[in-house]
Design a protein around this motif. Structure first.
Motif, PDB file in Angstrom:
ATOM      1  N   GLY A  28       1.225  -1.767  -4.251  1.00  0.00           N
ATOM      2  CA  GLY A  28       0.042  -1.536  -3.425  1.00  0.00           C
ATOM      3  C   GLY A  28       0.187  -2.144  -2.041  1.00  0.00           C
ATOM      4  N   LEU A  29       0.740  -3.339  -1.975  1.00  0.00           N
ATOM      5  CA  LEU A  29       0.941  -3.995  -0.686  1.00  0.00           C
ATOM      6  C   LEU A  29       1.982  -3.270   0.159  1.00  0.00           C
ATOM      7  CD1 LEU A  29       0.844  -7.737  -1.788  1.00  0.00           C
ATOM      8  CD2 LEU A  29      -0.881  -6.522  -0.450  1.00  0.00           C
ATOM      9  N   ARG A  30       3.020  -2.767  -0.477  1.00  0.00           N
ATOM     10  CA  ARG A  30       4.035  -2.002   0.256  1.00  0.00           C
ATOM     11  C   ARG A  30       3.430  -0.726   0.832  1.00  0.00           C
ATOM     12  NH1 ARG A  30       9.576  -3.226  -0.474  1.00  0.00           N
ATOM     13  NH2 ARG A  30       9.876  -4.975  -1.906  1.00  0.00           N
ATOM     14  N   HIS A  31       2.589  -0.077   0.049  1.00  0.00           N
ATOM     15  CA  HIS A  31       1.927   1.137   0.526  1.00  0.00           C
ATOM     16  C   HIS A  31       1.005   0.818   1.703  1.00  0.00           C
ATOM     17  CE1 HIS A  31       0.010   5.032   0.519  1.00  0.00           C
ATOM     18  NE2 HIS A  31      -1.163   4.436   0.445  1.00  0.00           N
ATOM     19  N   ASN A  33       1.235  -1.649   3.719  1.00  0.00           N
ATOM     20  CA  ASN A  33       2.071  -2.019   4.855  1.00  0.00           C
ATOM     21  C   ASN A  33       2.610  -0.773   5.553  1.00  0.00           C
ATOM     22  OD1 ASN A  33       3.437  -3.920   6.527  1.00  0.00           O
ATOM     23  ND2 ASN A  33       5.325  -3.472   5.421  1.00  0.00           N
ATOM     24  N   ALA A  34       3.000   0.225   4.781  1.00  0.00           N
ATOM     25  CA  ALA A  34       3.498   1.474   5.370  1.00  0.00           C
ATOM     26  C   ALA A  34       2.398   2.174   6.157  1.00  0.00           C
ATOM     27  CB  ALA A  34       4.042   2.387   4.274  1.00  0.00           C
ATOM     28  N   VAL A  35       1.192   2.173   5.626  1.00  0.00           N
ATOM     29  CA  VAL A  35       0.059   2.791   6.331  1.00  0.00           C
ATOM     30  C   VAL A  35      -0.211   2.052   7.642  1.00  0.00           C
ATOM     31  CG1 VAL A  35      -2.437   3.189   6.215  1.00  0.00           C
ATOM     32  CG2 VAL A  35      -1.000   3.744   4.246  1.00  0.00           C
ATOM     33  N   LEU A  36      -0.206   0.735   7.590  1.00  0.00           N
ATOM     34  CA  LEU A  36      -0.451  -0.050   8.804  1.00  0.00           C
ATOM     35  C   LEU A  36       0.660   0.147   9.831  1.00  0.00           C
ATOM     36  CD1 LEU A  36      -1.813  -3.371   7.256  1.00  0.00           C
ATOM     37  CD2 LEU A  36      -3.096  -1.640   8.521  1.00  0.00           C
ATOM     38  N   ALA A  37       1.893   0.267   9.371  1.00  0.00           N
ATOM     39  CA  ALA A  37       3.003   0.490  10.300  1.00  0.00           C
ATOM     40  C   ALA A  37       2.843   1.841  11.000  1.00  0.00           C
ATOM     41  CB  ALA A  37       4.339   0.427   9.562  1.00  0.00           C
ATOM     42  N   ALA A  38       2.415   2.843  10.262  1.00  0.00           N
ATOM     43  CA  ALA A  38       2.191   4.161  10.862  1.00  0.00           C
ATOM     44  C   ALA A  38       1.050   4.100  11.886  1.00  0.00           C
ATOM     45  CB  ALA A  38       1.880   5.196   9.781  1.00  0.00           C
ATOM     46  N   GLU A  39      -0.008   3.379  11.550  1.00  0.00           N
ATOM     47  CA  GLU A  39      -1.123   3.215  12.498  1.00  0.00           C
ATOM     48  C   GLU A  39      -0.657   2.493  13.752  1.00  0.00           C
ATOM     49  OE1 GLU A  39      -4.515   1.314  10.771  1.00  0.00           O
ATOM     50  OE2 GLU A  39      -4.804   2.883   9.277  1.00  0.00           O
ATOM     51  N   LYS A  40       0.171   1.482  13.567  1.00  0.00           N
ATOM     52  CA  LYS A  40       0.683   0.719  14.705  1.00  0.00           C
ATOM     53  C   LYS A  40       1.458   1.627  15.647  1.00  0.00           C
ATOM     54  CE  LYS A  40       3.941  -2.916  15.910  1.00  0.00           C
ATOM     55  NZ  LYS A  40       4.942  -3.863  15.411  1.00  0.00           N
TER      56      LYS A  40
END
Length: 77
Positions: A28-31, A33-40
């Motif tokens: 869940g945390l990896r997912h 993190n991936a979402v936040l990286a895409a937003e960034k």
């Protein structure tokens, strides 16, 4: 002796449950993190566009626009 084995078995079961829970949490945390990286990445793109627009606007401003003096100041000299 049997109770010791049962106790050990219970501890192993709890350890396996905790391991599975941590694996789920990690996924869940990896997912997230991936979402936040895409937003960034998206926000960095927006920021770059805004910087380009501001730079273009600054280039349009005449160089002497900030050096204006009031007519009264000139007459007093």
């Amino acid at each position: 002796m049997i109770s010791e084995f049962q106790e050990l078995s219970d501890k192993i079961d709890r350890l396996a449950e905790m391991t599975a829970a941590l694996r789920r949490e990690n996924a869940g945390l990896r997912h997230a993190n991936a979402v936040l990286a895409a937003e960034k990445i998206g926000y960095l793109g927006l920021l770059a566009e805004a910087q380009q627009r501001v730079s273009a606007l600054l280039d349009k401003i005449p160089a002497d626009a900030g050096a204006t003096t009031a007519p009264d100041d000139e007459a007093a000299q």
